[in-house]
Design a protein around this motif. Structure first.
Motif, PDB file in Angstrom:
ATOM      1  N   ASN A 165       1.643  -9.506   9.363  1.00 18.24           N
ATOM      2  CA  ASN A 165       2.887  -8.812   9.682  1.00 18.24           C
ATOM      3  C   ASN A 165       3.008  -7.546   8.840  1.00 18.24           C
ATOM      4  OD1 ASN A 165       4.345 -11.048  11.347  1.00 18.24           O
ATOM      5  ND2 ASN A 165       3.642 -12.092   9.488  1.00 18.24           N
ATOM      6  N   THR A 166       3.821  -6.620   9.314  1.00 11.94           N
ATOM      7  CA  THR A 166       4.204  -5.456   8.524  1.00 11.94           C
ATOM      8  C   THR A 166       5.696  -5.517   8.259  1.00 11.94           C
ATOM      9  OG1 THR A 166       2.453  -4.073   9.437  1.00 11.94           O
ATOM     10  CG2 THR A 166       4.324  -2.938   8.437  1.00 11.94           C
ATOM     11  N   PHE A 167       6.054  -5.445   6.960  1.00 10.56           N
ATOM     12  CA  PHE A 167       7.450  -5.468   6.532  1.00 10.56           C
ATOM     13  C   PHE A 167       7.758  -4.105   5.930  1.00 10.56           C
ATOM     14  CE2 PHE A 167       5.650  -9.716   6.035  1.00 10.56           C
ATOM     15  CZ  PHE A 167       6.570 -10.516   6.694  1.00 10.56           C
ATOM     16  N   GLU A 168       8.820  -3.447   6.442  1.00 10.98           N
ATOM     17  CA  GLU A 168       9.087  -2.089   5.964  1.00 10.98           C
ATOM     18  C   GLU A 168      10.574  -1.856   5.740  1.00 10.98           C
ATOM     19  OE1 GLU A 168       7.912   2.539   6.903  1.00 10.98           O
ATOM     20  OE2 GLU A 168       7.689   1.050   8.496  1.00 10.98           O
ATOM     21  N   HIS A 169      10.870  -1.246   4.603  1.00  8.42           N
ATOM     22  CA  HIS A 169      12.184  -0.662   4.365  1.00  8.42           C
ATOM     23  C   HIS A 169      12.055   0.837   4.565  1.00  8.42           C
ATOM     24  CE1 HIS A 169      14.792   1.601   1.545  1.00  8.42           C
ATOM     25  NE2 HIS A 169      15.701   0.935   2.223  1.00  8.42           N
ATOM     26  N   LYS A 170      12.871   1.408   5.456  1.00  9.60           N
ATOM     27  CA  LYS A 170      12.702   2.816   5.816  1.00  9.60           C
ATOM     28  C   LYS A 170      13.675   3.724   5.095  1.00  9.60           C
ATOM     29  CE  LYS A 170      11.098   3.548   9.946  1.00  9.60           C
ATOM     30  NZ  LYS A 170      10.905   3.616  11.418  1.00  9.60           N
ATOM     31  N   GLY A 171      14.628   3.124   4.312  1.00 10.69           N
ATOM     32  CA  GLY A 171      15.328   3.746   3.230  1.00 10.69           C
ATOM     33  C   GLY A 171      16.284   4.874   3.479  1.00 10.69           C
ATOM     34  N   ILE A 172      17.515   4.544   3.902  1.00  8.08           N
ATOM     35  CA  ILE A 172      18.580   5.538   3.819  1.00  8.08           C
ATOM     36  C   ILE A 172      19.638   5.113   2.809  1.00  8.08           C
ATOM     37  CG2 ILE A 172      18.287   6.297   6.205  1.00  8.08           C
ATOM     38  CD1 ILE A 172      20.760   4.651   6.922  1.00  8.08           C
ATOM     39  N   ASN A 173      19.536   3.867   2.306  1.00 10.84           N
ATOM     40  CA  ASN A 173      20.531   3.366   1.361  1.00 10.84           C
ATOM     41  C   ASN A 173      20.215   3.840  -0.043  1.00 10.84           C
ATOM     42  OD1 ASN A 173      21.757   1.192  -0.530  1.00 10.84           O
ATOM     43  ND2 ASN A 173      22.768   0.869   1.444  1.00 10.84           N
ATOM     44  N   SER A 174      21.238   4.223  -0.789  1.00 10.20           N
ATOM     45  CA  SER A 174      21.035   4.788  -2.122  1.00 10.20           C
ATOM     46  C   SER A 174      20.753   3.732  -3.181  1.00 10.20           C
ATOM     47  CB  SER A 174      22.278   5.585  -2.531  1.00 10.20           C
ATOM     48  OG  SER A 174      23.414   4.735  -2.570  1.00 10.20           O
ATOM     49  N   ASN A 175      20.953   2.453  -2.847  1.00  6.05           N
ATOM     50  CA  ASN A 175      20.732   1.383  -3.814  1.00  6.05           C
ATOM     51  C   ASN A 175      19.240   1.073  -3.890  1.00  6.05           C
ATOM     52  OD1 ASN A 175      20.600  -0.986  -5.311  1.00  6.05           O
ATOM     53  ND2 ASN A 175      22.524  -1.787  -4.456  1.00  6.05           N
ATOM     54  N   THR A 176      18.551   1.706  -4.825  1.00  8.76           N
ATOM     55  CA  THR A 176      17.091   1.566  -4.894  1.00  8.76           C
ATOM     56  C   THR A 176      16.674   0.171  -5.330  1.00  8.76           C
ATOM     57  OG1 THR A 176      17.113   2.436  -7.140  1.00  8.76           O
ATOM     58  CG2 THR A 176      16.753   4.007  -5.349  1.00  8.76           C
ATOM     59  N   VAL A 177      17.534  -0.556  -6.047  1.00 10.44           N
ATOM     60  CA  VAL A 177      17.189  -1.904  -6.499  1.00 10.44           C
ATOM     61  C   VAL A 177      16.984  -2.836  -5.314  1.00 10.44           C
ATOM     62  CG1 VAL A 177      17.999  -3.913  -7.796  1.00 10.44           C
ATOM     63  CG2 VAL A 177      18.389  -1.605  -8.676  1.00 10.44           C
ATOM     64  N   ASN A 178      17.796  -2.690  -4.290  1.00 12.04           N
ATOM     65  CA  ASN A 178      17.746  -3.587  -3.142  1.00 12.04           C
ATOM     66  C   ASN A 178      16.856  -3.081  -2.007  1.00 12.04           C
ATOM     67  OD1 ASN A 178      19.469  -5.634  -4.112  1.00 12.04           O
ATOM     68  ND2 ASN A 178      21.229  -4.305  -3.760  1.00 12.04           N
ATOM     69  N   ARG A 179      16.178  -1.993  -2.200  1.00 17.21           N
ATOM     70  CA  ARG A 179      15.267  -1.517  -1.159  1.00 17.21           C
ATOM     71  C   ARG A 179      13.956  -2.280  -1.255  1.00 17.21           C
ATOM     72  NH1 ARG A 179      15.382   5.041  -1.715  1.00 17.21           N
ATOM     73  NH2 ARG A 179      17.586   5.409  -1.245  1.00 17.21           N
ATOM     74  N   LYS A 180      13.674  -3.073  -0.243  1.00 16.41           N
ATOM     75  CA  LYS A 180      12.451  -3.865  -0.241  1.00 16.41           C
ATOM     76  C   LYS A 180      11.950  -4.018   1.192  1.00 16.41           C
ATOM     77  CE  LYS A 180      13.876  -6.720  -4.208  1.00 16.41           C
ATOM     78  NZ  LYS A 180      15.176  -6.058  -4.427  1.00 16.41           N
ATOM     79  N   GLY A 181      10.650  -3.971   1.361  1.00 16.04           N
ATOM     80  CA  GLY A 181      10.107  -4.311   2.661  1.00 16.04           C
ATOM     81  C   GLY A 181      10.227  -5.797   2.934  1.00 16.04           C
TER      82      GLY A 181
END
Length: 325
Positions: free
Chosen positions: A291-307
């Motif tokens: 599988n491919t898991f991706e966070h494409k990131g528009i949220n400013s909370n970098t701690v919770n950005r995870k694929g």
């Protein structure tokens, strides 16, 4: 017609409307077409329309009608279900265009061995696209559903349902919901929800088991970045989830919760907000491959950005997956 337009009382009958416009329930409750406890009836080339606001008036009502067909018919602005199948078995419905004011568009209550193909369903105010209740072996094929409530709801009393080659669009609610339902196939569909879950395998008691979810494009929660995602599997066991593309703006793109012994392979899971896929809270003994898991990131909370986020899960096997973001 002031009430019911046509009622067929007999077997082996072909009713051809020659594409005329037929009104029904103009002043009191009635039906466009009804037949009760017969078989081998064909309804074709009819355009039914309700011009009043009389409730509980069905466009086409098959009650105890078996081995019958509907072809090239439409129902417009029915205040009840445009199509109601009740204790009706082994029927084929194709090339239909159904429009509901506020009720569920197609209600299948004890409608085993039914095929519904090349259908267009929509409504104005509320109501589901499909409610499938107490039904086994029903196929929805090449449908185009656009409704303001749940697109397709498969109840716990219904199993062996196939939804395929269709577009299910529910801008304000869940597009497809399986509720404690087993042995279903959802394949080759485009599934969309604007501000809720695209595909929901839901639990009230047993959860959803032995379902196959494959080759779908699933969109969920395109408006609220702090809410649910596109695919949610809650207490689902022994399901096969493969070759799906899942997109969401919600907190997570996909959530596997209290799931076990599922085969999850060759999918793309993404979120534009925080987490591409969350596997946790009792998700155990799953096989997760390629599988491919991706966070494409528009949220400013970098701690919770995870694929991918795995939490409180045990004995899950991860093989050849790609995690981005």
């Amino acid at each position: 017609a002031a009430s019911t337009a046509f009622e067929v009382k007999g077997n082996n009958i072909i009713f051809d409307g020659n594409n005329y416009n037929i009104t029904f329930a103009n002043s009191t409750t009635g039906y466009g077409f009804v037949s009760v406890n017969y078989e081998n009836v064909t309804l074709q080339n009819c355009n039914f329309k309700q011009t009043s606001f009389v409730d509980n008036s069905y466009g086409i009502y098959f009650y105890g009608l078996d081995n019958s067909k509907i072809n090239n018919c439409s129902v417009y602005r029915s205040m009840g279900h445009p199509l109601y199948l009740r204790q009706a078995y082994n029927n084929t419905i194709e090339n239909i265009d159904l429009h509901s004011q506020s009720a569920t568009v197609i209600y299948c209550n004890d409608a085993d061995n039914t095929i519904i193909s090349n259908a267009v369903l929509n409504n104005d105010v509320s109501g589901y696209g499909y409610i499938i209740d107490n039904t086994q072996n029903l196929t929805i094929d090449h449908n185009d559903v656009y409704v303001t409530n749940i697109g397709v709801s498969i109840a716990a009393t219904s199993n062996n349902i196939t939804v395929q080659n269709s577009t299910i669009n529910a801008p304000y609610n869940v597009a497809i919901r399986l509720l404690d339902s087993h042995n279903n196939i959802v394949q080759n569909n485009t599934i969309k929800s604007g501000n809720s879950i695209g595909l929901y395998l839901a639990k009230t008691s047993t959860g959803c088991k032995n379902n196959t979810i494959k080759n779908n494009i699933i969109y969920g929660n395109q408006t609220n970045i702090t809410s649910s995602g596109a695919l949610y599997v809650y207490n689902g066991n022994n399901n096969t989830i493969t070759r799906n593309n899942v997109y969401a703006k919600g907190y997570y793109g996909t959530y596997f919760r209290e799931t076990a012994f599922n085969e999850i392979s060759d999918n793309y899971f993404s979120s534009n907000s925080w987490i591409g896929a969350l596997i946790g809270y009792g998700a155990n003994n799953n096989t997760i491959v390629s599988n491919t898991f991706e966070h494409k990131g528009i949220n400013s909370n970098t701690v919770n950005r995870k694929g991918l986020f795995v939490y409180n899960g045990q004995n899950n096997e991860f093989v050849d997956n790609v995690v981005l973001g």
